[in-house]
Write an enzyme that holds these catalytic residues in place. Structure first.
Site: not given
Length: 336
Positions: A148, A150, A248
């Site tokens: 992933k 950013k 989360k």
């Protein structure tokens, strides 16, 4: 008999500065909660949600303000009425899960309905940087099956970043996390460019509070809500705007709410992701339980720290595995 609440603040340095849109992390300040009933103990860790001003000082303030109610709390459901979503509830909720496991002699994952946990393919995250440096970082993640990136909202530069990483690692699943960096007018160009690089997930491209901008927006790449979804009450509002919900534990207030969110997301036809605010293996362990129910797993937090806890989670062949001794498994079960 009531509970005794104790906590401590720990500062865990990152191995290197980590950049996202609008923020650079150099350390993770964590609050570790312990609950005891005189015979059994439970632990939980929280880092809070930095963009909501929910960090270690605020977590401690909430714990102290609600100490009496927490120490008299008789269930995780009752805790949901005592503390709002966020870091303080996360730490206490996870401590209650481990306490219940130790009292009952049943591992926390089984209490959550998971008979046999399995290793999970997790994303490994690259902070926003020069494209060549990000490509080098992708190559260093030699075992990674999923990466992933950013992004920062600088569209041309972000496209170059993704292209460099894809060129370095043509084999891996790629996702991008914009951390609210783009405006709605940039979405068509962003999605088109990400499609060319075989990106499989775009996380939170628009700002929290601008969710309506995605109403009716059609993307061939699933768009995940992160900052736009905190707790269970936010999930319904994602329908027609996002395709995936990133859960989360620090945002939603612990494993109890997280499991409810996953169930509601499935009911609404949304994909489910588990993510993390950078923490140690003590934070990854309950999230690993949620990960057993998820389509996407992002539990690489300890890899950014100079030092993790021992015992800790294991990373191998692009997967995360949480050994029983890390959290949530009673001594009698470990000894069996």
């Amino acid at each position: 008999m009531g509970l005794a609440l104790a906590y401590r603040i720990e500062t865990h340095r990152l191995a290197a500065p980590f950049r996202i849109s609008g923020y650079v992390f150099e350390a993770s300040e964590l609050v570790v909660v312990e609950l005891t009933d005189g015979q059994h103990r439970g632990r939980g860790e929280a880092g809070g949600v930095y963009y909501l001003g929910d960090q270690a000082p605020q977590i401690v303030e909430a714990l102290e303000a609600n100490r009496s109610a927490i120490e008299a709390c008789e269930s995780r459901e009752e805790l949901r009425q005592i503390l709002p979503i966020g870091g303080a509830r996360n730490a206490v909720d996870c401590a209650l899960w481990e306490l219940e496991a130790n009292r009952s002699g049943i591992a926390a994952y089984r209490l959550a309905g998971i008979e046999v946990p399995r290793p999970l393919i997790t994303t490994f995250t690259l902070g926003a940087d020069d494209p060549a440096k990000m490509a080098e970082g992708a190559r260093r993640y030699a075992d990674a099956r999923a990466i992933k990136l950013k992004l920062t909202g600088e569209l041309s530069l972000d496209i170059n970043r993704v292209a460099a990483v894809r060129d370095a690692r043509p084999d891996v699943w790629l996702g991008v996390d914009a951390n609210q960096g783009f405006g709605v007018g940039q979405l068509d160009a962003l999605v088109a460019a990400m499609g060319e690089q075989r990106v499989s997930l775009i996380e939170q491209p628009i700002a929290r509070g601008r969710e309506a901008d995605l109403e009716g927006f059609e993307s061939p790449i699933p768009i995940a809500a992160d900052e736009s979804v905190l707790g269970l009450a936010d999930v319904l509002g994602l329908v027609g705007r996002f395709q995936v919900v990133n859960i989360k534990l620090d945002k939603c207030g612990g494993l109890t709410e997280a499991l409810l969110m996953a169930e509601e997301a499935r009911r609404l036809g949304l994909g489910v992701m588990v993510g993390n605010m950078v923490g140690t293996s003590l934070a990854m362990a309950p999230a690993f339980i949620l990960g057993q129910l998820c389509d996407y797993v992002d539990l690489d937090g300890p890899t950014f720290l100079k030092e993790d806890r021992v015992p800790g989670v294991h990373y191998s062949d692009g997967q995360i595995w949480c050994p029983d001794e890390v959290w949530g498994t009673p001594a009698a079960v470990l000894a069996a």
